[in-house]
Design a protein around this motif. Sequence first.
Motif, mmCIF file in Angstrom:
data_model
loop_
_atom_site.group_PDB
_atom_site.id
_atom_site.type_symbol
_atom_site.label_atom_id
_atom_site.label_comp_id
_atom_site.label_asym_id
_atom_site.label_seq_id
_atom_site.Cartn_x
_atom_site.Cartn_y
_atom_site.Cartn_z
ATOM 1 N N ALA A 98 6.302 3.836 -0.094
ATOM 2 C CA ALA A 98 4.995 3.720 0.551
ATOM 3 C C ALA A 98 4.212 5.032 0.508
ATOM 4 C CB ALA A 98 5.161 3.246 1.993
ATOM 5 N N GLN A 99 4.904 6.136 0.255
ATOM 6 C CA GLN A 99 4.211 7.429 0.216
ATOM 7 C C GLN A 99 3.631 7.737 -1.164
ATOM 8 O OE1 GLN A 99 7.939 9.168 1.882
ATOM 9 N NE2 GLN A 99 6.532 10.490 3.003
ATOM 10 N N LEU A 100 3.860 6.820 -2.114
ATOM 11 C CA LEU A 100 3.398 7.043 -3.489
ATOM 12 C C LEU A 100 2.211 6.151 -3.810
ATOM 13 C CD1 LEU A 100 5.976 8.673 -3.744
ATOM 14 C CD2 LEU A 100 6.554 7.385 -5.796
ATOM 15 N N SER A 101 1.403 6.576 -4.781
ATOM 16 C CA SER A 101 0.293 5.731 -5.245
ATOM 17 C C SER A 101 0.867 4.589 -6.082
ATOM 18 C CB SER A 101 -0.663 6.562 -6.099
ATOM 19 O OG SER A 101 -0.065 6.830 -7.355
ATOM 20 N N GLY A 102 0.042 3.589 -6.340
ATOM 21 C CA GLY A 102 0.489 2.442 -7.128
ATOM 22 C C GLY A 102 0.990 2.852 -8.508
#
Lengths: 219, 242
Positions: free
Chosen positions: B135-139
């Motif tokens: 969830a802390q990363l971009s798509g």
Amino acid sequence: MVGRFDFTVIFSNLDILWNGMLITLLLTVVAIVGGILLGTILALMRLSRFKLPAYAAGRFVDAFRATPLILVIFWFYFAVPIVTGRPIGGLYSVLIAFTLFESAYYCEIIRAGIQSIRLPQVHAGLALGLTRWQATRHVVLPQAFRNMVPLLLTQAIVLFQDTSLVYVVGLKDFLTAADLVATRDNRVVEMYLTAAVVYLVICSLGSLWVRRLQRQYAI
Amino acid sequence: MIEIQDVSKWFGDFRVLSNCSTHVAKGEVVVICGPSGSGKSTLIKCINGLESFQEGVITVNGISVGAEGTNLPKLRASIGMVFQNFELFPHMTIAENVCLAQLKVLNRSRAEAEERAAQLLNRVGLSNQAAKHPAQLSGGQQQRVAIARALAMDPIAMLFDEPTSALDPEMINEVLDVMVALAQEGMTMMVVTHEMGFARKVADRVVFMDEGRIEEDARTEEFFGAPRGERAQMFLSKILSH
Ligand SMILES: Nc1ncnc2c1ncn2[C@@H]1O[C@H](COP(=O)(O)OP(=O)(O)OP(=O)(O)O)[C@@H](O)[C@H]1O
Ligand SMILES: [Mg+2]
């Protein structure tokens, strides 16, 4: 009776209250742990592709959820000795009764939790070569339990309060002990107030602890 | 390496796949395109047995996917799959995502798995994200992790189901770049995508599906030169005009 309150009654009866608390806690912990373990198995059975386990688990859960807890306690207290041929004592019979009873409720909570995990997550696990069980164990259940924490906690608190029902088979949990002292020593207000505070403190500590766990594992 | 022969599939009365046949040779890149609902995802999921099919035969490296005694987990472990919505495991860190199946399926030691994970994360440009949660990363970053997770199993082929269609436009290229590099290294790939730039660049063949049928299966330059069918022409002009 009315007049000054005397809270020293607590200290002069500390051992009986403490022993009651031990029974309450023992019953709560065993029924939570056993109930969640058994409830998980039941939930997996209910969701199984195979008809027989799904059916058996379904009937088990329905039966317990349709029966008042107090009846389940009675039933195990009187019926188990008939089946096994020898008395197993009040404590063991209520441990079994509570665990089975709770497992039926936990099963439904856990089943809903498992169903809340989307199919593509399972597919992602399977596509990596995990077996169905490994995908359940490592992908579905951890996420399901995380989603279920508030409901599991609510159920645990209800259970903690329900442990007082063991008085029907002659066991003295904390509330029963407090009640006993209250009427015997004529200190009703003091004892009931103490009992209420103790319940409140323990339930609050439990909630606090779970919320901390939840924050720790939240993302 | 992947052979699809006369495959048909029904969801109840609804026929999702009708006599589909195609193949992917070793080292080949095949792009599948077609309108929404044409059965692209279903077909690609049949290849590693995530969906079953009623008629036809699919073999991967000679092993029949639909056959009775096939060890599906073992087969799937040898085929990487990347999903439209990444499907990283949200309760695990990036490193754990890439290690899980290495530990549980390939029985690698933790040290070995972590080293391979570090290597692959480095390769997709995410070496400093290992301790984070998805969830802390971009798509775009998540999808690159998903590719690394699949590559960690040392697959003999990779399946992609619209790997960039859930991404913001500015992130599409970082994922396509990884896929292009993979293709150029000789990975066998089957890619459902509408990124025609990617198809032109690396695809050997393009398959066009419509209403559960494979309507075109042509070499890339032929397909873009002049698709035979009317539906394919219409589809192509529609997505190329975007
Ligand atoms: N589990 C299912 N049960 C019933 N019908 C389904 C199921 N999965 C897919 N379908 C239907 O099968 C058809 C093909 O679906 P599929 O997902 O393979 O299409 P697609 O080509 O991948 O489309 P998209 O571009 O939207 O991803 C659709 O009409 C869809 O509604
Ligand atoms: Mg699709």
